[in-house]
Design an enzyme around this catalytic site. Structure first.
Site, PDB file in Angstrom:
ATOM      1  N   ARG A   1       0.879  -1.178   0.000  1.00  0.00           N
ATOM      2  CA  ARG A   1       0.000   0.000   0.000  1.00  0.00           C
ATOM      3  C   ARG A   1       0.908   1.216   0.000  1.00  0.00           C
ATOM      4  O   ARG A   1       1.675   1.422   0.969  1.00  0.00           O
ATOM      5  CB  ARG A   1      -0.924  -0.011   1.215  1.00  0.00           C
TER       6      ARG A   1
ATOM      7  N   HIS B   1      -7.086   1.077  -6.645  1.00  0.00           N
ATOM      8  CA  HIS B   1      -7.329   0.143  -5.539  1.00  0.00           C
ATOM      9  C   HIS B   1      -7.981  -1.124  -6.112  1.00  0.00           C
ATOM     10  O   HIS B   1      -9.167  -1.406  -5.861  1.00  0.00           O
ATOM     11  CB  HIS B   1      -8.229   0.809  -4.493  1.00  0.00           C
TER      12      HIS B   1
ATOM     13  N   GLN C   1      -9.994  -3.772  -3.925  1.00  0.00           N
ATOM     14  CA  GLN C   1     -11.324  -3.345  -3.496  1.00  0.00           C
ATOM     15  C   GLN C   1     -12.364  -3.708  -4.561  1.00  0.00           C
ATOM     16  O   GLN C   1     -13.475  -4.155  -4.250  1.00  0.00           O
ATOM     17  CB  GLN C   1     -11.324  -1.821  -3.262  1.00  0.00           C
TER      18      GLN C   1
ATOM     19  N   ASP D   1     -17.446   7.046  -1.910  1.00  0.00           N
ATOM     20  CA  ASP D   1     -16.266   6.927  -1.039  1.00  0.00           C
ATOM     21  C   ASP D   1     -16.066   8.282  -0.381  1.00  0.00           C
ATOM     22  O   ASP D   1     -16.704   9.276  -0.766  1.00  0.00           O
ATOM     23  CB  ASP D   1     -15.049   6.496  -1.885  1.00  0.00           C
TER      24      ASP D   1
ATOM     25  N   CYS E   1     -16.389   1.352   0.082  1.00  0.00           N
ATOM     26  CA  CYS E   1     -15.213   0.538   0.410  1.00  0.00           C
ATOM     27  C   CYS E   1     -14.858   0.599   1.898  1.00  0.00           C
ATOM     28  O   CYS E   1     -14.191  -0.291   2.409  1.00  0.00           O
ATOM     29  CB  CYS E   1     -14.024   0.982  -0.435  1.00  0.00           C
TER      30      CYS E   1
ATOM     31  N   ARG F   1     -13.543  -8.821   0.885  1.00  0.00           N
ATOM     32  CA  ARG F   1     -12.115  -8.541   0.683  1.00  0.00           C
ATOM     33  C   ARG F   1     -11.315  -9.814   0.973  1.00  0.00           C
ATOM     34  O   ARG F   1     -10.376 -10.167   0.259  1.00  0.00           O
ATOM     35  CB  ARG F   1     -11.633  -7.413   1.618  1.00  0.00           C
TER      36      ARG F   1
HETATM   37  N1   CP Z   1     -11.275  -0.432   1.996  1.00  0.00           N
HETATM   38  C1   CP Z   1     -10.022  -0.494   2.478  1.00  0.00           C
HETATM   39  O1   CP Z   1      -9.061  -0.681   1.727  1.00  0.00           O
HETATM   40  O2   CP Z   1      -9.929  -0.354   3.815  1.00  0.00           O
HETATM   41  P1   CP Z   1      -8.575  -0.155   4.669  1.00  0.00           P
HETATM   42  O3   CP Z   1      -8.056   1.207   4.330  1.00  0.00           O
HETATM   43  O4   CP Z   1      -9.034  -0.270   6.080  1.00  0.00           O
HETATM   44  O5   CP Z   1      -7.604  -1.227   4.277  1.00  0.00           O
HETATM   45  N1  NVA Z   2     -10.074   6.614  -1.302  1.00  0.00           N
HETATM   46  C1  NVA Z   2      -9.690   6.120  -0.006  1.00  0.00           C
HETATM   47  C2  NVA Z   2      -9.865   4.646   0.049  1.00  0.00           C
HETATM   48  C3  NVA Z   2      -9.542   4.026   1.373  1.00  0.00           C
HETATM   49  C4  NVA Z   2      -9.724   2.549   1.375  1.00  0.00           C
HETATM   50  C5  NVA Z   2      -8.251   6.488   0.277  1.00  0.00           C
HETATM   51  O1  NVA Z   2      -7.388   6.390  -0.607  1.00  0.00           O
HETATM   52  O2  NVA Z   2      -7.991   6.906   1.394  1.00  0.00           O
END
Ligand code: CP
Ligand code: NVA
Length: 303
Positions: free
Chosen positions: A105, A132, A135, A222, A261, A289
């Site tokens: 990440r 992502h 997701q 989101d 998400c 997930r």
């Molecule tokens: N939706 C998602 O990726 O959640 P986290 O940021 O908690 O991993």
């Molecule tokens: N768009 C959000 C998604 C988190 C899972 C972010 O990048 O923070």
């Protein structure tokens, strides 16, 4: 199933057949998990690198490896030698000698591309500023469970044209689902993702949430502020017009489902009434997930 691609960074690496095959495989693994999954990844190890916070991604990948008989090593990037200047190239080569897959990440998506270039093992994007994909695997698994099909469906995305939205565009192109996106001016999704997907599906871009949500089978939103983009001034550009509330939901199909998400900011991008209401499938989506990533890991990690 085995995937042709070495890595999963955007979803664009998959063919439509691989994408829908992964979704069906995820549903199969979910059913099998009731009695315990087969140890498909016995003696396999996943390295997880986090530059950003996470709840779902962190836990679902680690539990997923465990349930398939493998192991996960969790690393926050600031406790790695990366934080003291070791190169991505040397990090990728080293991790390739110990483990069987990297899930990362990151902020800059280019970092994932570099990891992919220099590692001999698969690299999975666990969220970047731009995409992502994991997701969207869970989201499409949830849609298949709830609607039984992809053909003929319409998804409506309301709010920020962010990383999750960019991956949603690729998902819709792979599953042949119509997509309508409503964002304020200046918050549109990635131009390349839009251009590439428009070759195969009908993607509509509008500033009008009522237009985007009309006849939708699935409504998705989101947060207005993402981890990489968290200036609170952004919120004023979205509220109240781009909030998913019941009045807006009433313009979708009667049996439309609501997805997010998570994490969510209740009463910003979605009201508590909608996210905690009967049309919301966010907890199944979060659970999925785990199942969809098990399908991905079992399909991408080499024997
Ligand atoms: N939706 C998602 O990726 O959640 P986290 O940021 O908690 O991993
Ligand atoms: N768009 C959000 C998604 C988190 C899972 C972010 O990048 O923070």
């Amino acid at each position: 199933m085995k995937l042709k691609t070495k890595d999963l960074l955007t979803l664009a690496e998959l063919t439509p057949k691989e994408f829908t095959g992964l979704i069906d495989y995820s549903i199969k693994l979910k059913k099998e998990s009731k009695n315990g999954n087969k140890p498909l990844l016995k003696n396999k190890t996943l390295t997880m690198i986090f530059q950003k916070p996470s709840t779902r991604t962190r836990v679902s990948f680690e539990v997923g490896m465990f349930q398939l008989g493998g192991h996960a090593v969790n690393l926050s990037s600031n406790e790695m030698q990366l934080s003291r200047g070791e190169s991505i190239e040397d990090t990728a080569k080293t991790l390739s000698r110990y483990t069987d897959c990297i899930m990362a990440r990151v902020y800059d998506h280019v970092l994932l591309e570099k990891l992919s270039l220099f590692s001999t093992i698969p690299v999975i994007n666990g969220l970047s500023d731009s995409f992502h994909p994991c997701q969207i695997l869970a989201d499409f698994m949830t849609i298949k469970e709830k609607k039984g099909k992809f053909n003929g469906l319409k998804i409506s995305w309301i709010g920020d044209g962010n990383n999750v939205c960019n991956s949603m565009i690729y998902g819709c192109a792979l599953a042949n689902i119509k997509l309508s996106i409503a964002t304020p001016k200046g918050f549109e999704p990635d131009k390349t993702a839009l251009k590439e997907s428009k070759k195969s599906i009908d993607v509509e871009l509008t500033t009008d949430p009522l237009q985007a949500i009309k006849n939708a089978d699935v409504v998705v939103t989101d947060t207005y502020t993402s981890i990489h983009n968290n200036d609170p001034k952004r919120i004023k550009k979205f509220l109240p017009k781009y909030q998913v509330n019941q009045a807006l939901m009433n313009h979708a199909k009667n049996n439309a489902i609501f997805m997010h998400c998570l994490p969510a900011k209740r009463d910003h991008e979605v009201t508590s009434f909608v996210i905690d209401g009967p049309q919301s499938v966010v907890w199944d989506e979060a659970e999925n997930r785990l199942h969809s990533q098990k399908a991905l890991l079992a399909s991408i990690i080499r024997a």
